[in-house]
Scaffold this motif. Structure first.
Motif, PDB file in Angstrom:
ATOM      1  N   LEU A   1      63.879  37.708  91.127  1.00 23.11           N
ATOM      2  CA  LEU A   1      62.978  36.563  91.025  1.00 23.11           C
ATOM      3  C   LEU A   1      62.302  36.520  89.649  1.00 23.11           C
ATOM      4  O   LEU A   1      61.803  37.539  89.165  1.00 23.11           O
ATOM      5  CB  LEU A   1      61.901  36.648  92.112  1.00 23.11           C
ATOM      6  CG  LEU A   1      62.380  36.636  93.561  1.00 23.11           C
ATOM      7  CD1 LEU A   1      61.188  36.773  94.507  1.00 23.11           C
ATOM      8  CD2 LEU A   1      63.157  35.350  93.870  1.00 23.11           C
TER       9      LEU A   1
ATOM     10  N   HIS B   1      59.231  34.584  87.750  1.00 20.38           N
ATOM     11  CA  HIS B   1      58.057  33.779  88.097  1.00 20.38           C
ATOM     12  C   HIS B   1      57.755  32.681  87.088  1.00 20.38           C
ATOM     13  O   HIS B   1      58.325  32.619  85.999  1.00 20.38           O
ATOM     14  CB  HIS B   1      56.833  34.672  88.325  1.00 20.38           C
ATOM     15  CG  HIS B   1      56.354  35.420  87.113  1.00 20.38           C
ATOM     16  ND1 HIS B   1      55.717  34.807  86.057  1.00 20.38           N
ATOM     17  CD2 HIS B   1      56.378  36.751  86.799  1.00 20.38           C
ATOM     18  CE1 HIS B   1      55.355  35.716  85.160  1.00 20.38           C
ATOM     19  NE2 HIS B   1      55.765  36.896  85.573  1.00 20.38           N
TER      20      HIS B   1
ATOM     21  N   GLY C   1      52.494  32.781  86.865  1.00 16.92           N
ATOM     22  CA  GLY C   1      52.845  33.584  88.026  1.00 16.92           C
ATOM     23  C   GLY C   1      52.791  35.082  87.834  1.00 16.92           C
ATOM     24  O   GLY C   1      52.502  35.606  86.758  1.00 16.92           O
TER      25      GLY C   1
ATOM     26  N   TRP D   1      53.972  35.434  94.253  1.00 22.36           N
ATOM     27  CA  TRP D   1      55.081  35.050  95.121  1.00 22.36           C
ATOM     28  C   TRP D   1      54.671  35.164  96.586  1.00 22.36           C
ATOM     29  O   TRP D   1      55.336  34.636  97.473  1.00 22.36           O
ATOM     30  CB  TRP D   1      56.296  35.953  94.876  1.00 22.36           C
ATOM     31  CG  TRP D   1      57.090  35.659  93.651  1.00 22.36           C
ATOM     32  CD1 TRP D   1      57.123  36.396  92.502  1.00 22.36           C
ATOM     33  CD2 TRP D   1      58.018  34.584  93.442  1.00 22.36           C
ATOM     34  NE1 TRP D   1      57.998  35.839  91.594  1.00 22.36           N
ATOM     35  CE2 TRP D   1      58.560  34.729  92.144  1.00 22.36           C
ATOM     36  CE3 TRP D   1      58.434  33.507  94.235  1.00 22.36           C
ATOM     37  CZ2 TRP D   1      59.500  33.832  91.629  1.00 22.36           C
ATOM     38  CZ3 TRP D   1      59.378  32.625  93.717  1.00 22.36           C
ATOM     39  CH2 TRP D   1      59.901  32.780  92.435  1.00 22.36           C
TER      40      TRP D   1
ATOM     41  N   PRO E   1      59.158  36.799  98.800  1.00 21.55           N
ATOM     42  CA  PRO E   1      60.222  37.790  98.585  1.00 21.55           C
ATOM     43  C   PRO E   1      60.627  38.519  99.865  1.00 21.55           C
ATOM     44  O   PRO E   1      61.817  38.757 100.092  1.00 21.55           O
ATOM     45  CB  PRO E   1      59.606  38.748  97.563  1.00 21.55           C
ATOM     46  CG  PRO E   1      58.588  37.933  96.848  1.00 21.55           C
ATOM     47  CD  PRO E   1      58.022  37.033  97.897  1.00 21.55           C
TER      48      PRO E   1
ATOM     49  N   ALA F   1      61.156  41.468  92.268  1.00 24.01           N
ATOM     50  CA  ALA F   1      60.282  40.587  91.491  1.00 24.01           C
ATOM     51  C   ALA F   1      59.541  41.455  90.489  1.00 24.01           C
ATOM     52  O   ALA F   1      59.225  42.619  90.778  1.00 24.01           O
ATOM     53  CB  ALA F   1      59.296  39.860  92.397  1.00 24.01           C
TER      54      ALA F   1
ATOM     55  N   HIS G   1      61.603  30.267  89.360  1.00 26.55           N
ATOM     56  CA  HIS G   1      60.705  29.159  89.665  1.00 26.55           C
ATOM     57  C   HIS G   1      60.088  28.618  88.381  1.00 26.55           C
ATOM     58  O   HIS G   1      59.589  29.379  87.546  1.00 26.55           O
ATOM     59  CB  HIS G   1      59.594  29.624  90.612  1.00 26.55           C
ATOM     60  CG  HIS G   1      58.536  28.587  90.852  1.00 26.55           C
ATOM     61  ND1 HIS G   1      57.196  28.824  90.645  1.00 26.55           N
ATOM     62  CD2 HIS G   1      58.623  27.292  91.265  1.00 26.55           C
ATOM     63  CE1 HIS G   1      56.508  27.740  90.927  1.00 26.55           C
ATOM     64  NE2 HIS G   1      57.351  26.795  91.300  1.00 26.55           N
TER      65      HIS G   1
ATOM     66  N   HIS H   1      58.545  26.803  97.610  1.00 23.76           N
ATOM     67  CA  HIS H   1      58.645  28.049  98.379  1.00 23.76           C
ATOM     68  C   HIS H   1      57.318  28.416  99.043  1.00 23.76           C
ATOM     69  O   HIS H   1      57.297  29.225  99.965  1.00 23.76           O
ATOM     70  CB  HIS H   1      59.145  29.207  97.496  1.00 23.76           C
ATOM     71  CG  HIS H   1      58.173  29.665  96.463  1.00 23.76           C
ATOM     72  ND1 HIS H   1      58.193  29.202  95.167  1.00 23.76           N
ATOM     73  CD2 HIS H   1      57.155  30.557  96.514  1.00 23.76           C
ATOM     74  CE1 HIS H   1      57.240  29.796  94.470  1.00 23.76           C
ATOM     75  NE2 HIS H   1      56.587  30.618  95.260  1.00 23.76           N
ATOM     76  N   ARG H   2      56.228  27.800  98.605  1.00 24.95           N
ATOM     77  CA  ARG H   2      54.937  28.004  99.264  1.00 24.95           C
ATOM     78  C   ARG H   2      54.625  26.841 100.203  1.00 24.95           C
ATOM     79  O   ARG H   2      54.078  27.038 101.284  1.00 24.95           O
ATOM     80  CB  ARG H   2      53.829  28.143  98.218  1.00 24.95           C
ATOM     81  CG  ARG H   2      52.491  28.608  98.792  1.00 24.95           C
ATOM     82  CD  ARG H   2      51.445  28.725  97.685  1.00 24.95           C
ATOM     83  NE  ARG H   2      51.948  29.550  96.592  1.00 24.95           N
ATOM     84  CZ  ARG H   2      51.487  29.513  95.341  1.00 24.95           C
ATOM     85  NH1 ARG H   2      50.536  28.673  95.020  1.00 24.95           N
ATOM     86  NH2 ARG H   2      51.994  30.292  94.413  1.00 24.95           N
TER      87      ARG H   2
END
Length: 264
Positions: free
Chosen positions: A37, A39, A43, A48, A52, A65, A111, A245-246
């Motif tokens: 991942l 960020h 981030g 995250w 994850p 990550a 992201h 993703h959130r």
């Protein structure tokens, strides 16, 4: 969904120490690829949140990550962020992460600006990168992107906003904010495009993007998907803003699982 275990890593590099976390799938199979991942501009690993772990459970693949240098728990960045920071991540820092964690075959998942970094990593490692997934990534410097950044910069002037960022980045919070806003708003960065810097990607590519993304229109996933030719796919997530993703983690996971299943 399989249970997962996690482990923290501190990676010593000539530029400074990097913080990373790995979620191990159960059962753990050594020859499976690892999802890495990347960020966004503000981030960190912690930002995250539980994505994850959800990704690890849903795919049965290890997930890694890490905090880029200057972010989260990693060491401060020495000086201003250079305009070459996107390709620098792929050429200078990602190889050190791979070596330290023994990552061979991988799936790059980025992201926002992390999507551009993931694209560089995919292009630089055509044999080892099995797939590229971008989420809310930028392909060029769009007026909508700049307006979103100007709005966010103004919002961070409000009392307590920088302190909220400091919960994740400590005393590096102002540097993190400036690295994002001043780099993207600078005239010297205005001509940047992902196509010009990456060229092409030779693995399957999934570009996810919310139709309400305040930092970029649907032109971005279309242009990103085009980097992989007929192996690229753009998916527009209706009702999503910049952090699907959130906002809609179940929907993002479903798209990722379906995609990996089809290429796999």
């Amino acid at each position: 969904m399989s249970p997962v275990t996690t482990e923290v890593f501190w990676i010593e590099t000539p530029q400074g120490r990097l913080f990373a976390r790995r979620w191990f799938a159960t059962p753990n199979v050594s020859d499976k690829p690892v999802i890495v991942l990347f960020h966004d501009s503000l981030g960190s690993v912690d930002l995250w949140r539980d994505f994850p772990q959800q990704l690890c459970e849903a795919t049965g693949l290890d997930v890694v990550a890490y905090d880029r240098l200057g972010f989260g728990q990693s060491a401060p960045y020495p000086g201003h962020l250079p305009l070459t920071f996107i390709q620098d991540e792929a050429e200078r820092f990602f190889p050190q992460l791979r070596e330290a964690l023994g990552i061979e075959r991988f799936i790059a998942f980025g992201h926002s600006v992390g999507g551009a970094m993931a694209s560089h990593c995919a292009a630089n490692n055509p044999r080892d990168c099995l797939a590229l997934i971008t989420e809310s990534a930028q392909a060029f410097v769009e007026d909508r992107t700049l307006q979103g950044i100007r709005t966010a910069k103004q919002q961070f002037q409000a009392p307590g906003q920088l302190e909220r960022l400091g919960k994740y980045h400590g005393d590096k919070a102002q540097w993190v904010l400036d690295a994002w806003t001043e780099t993207w708003l600078s005239a010297a960065f205005s001509s940047w495009t992902l196509k010009h810097s990456v060229g092409s990607v030779h693995c399957p590519l999934l570009a996810l993007h919310g139709d309400l993304d305040e930092y970029g229109s649907v032109l971005h996933p279309q242009r990103i998907a085009a980097l992989a030719g007929d192996r690229g796919e753009a998916v527009i997530l209706e009702g999503c803003h910049h952090v699907p993703h959130r906002e809609e983690s179940a929907r993002v996971l479903a798209k990722v699982i379906d995609y990996l299943g089809r290429i796999g």
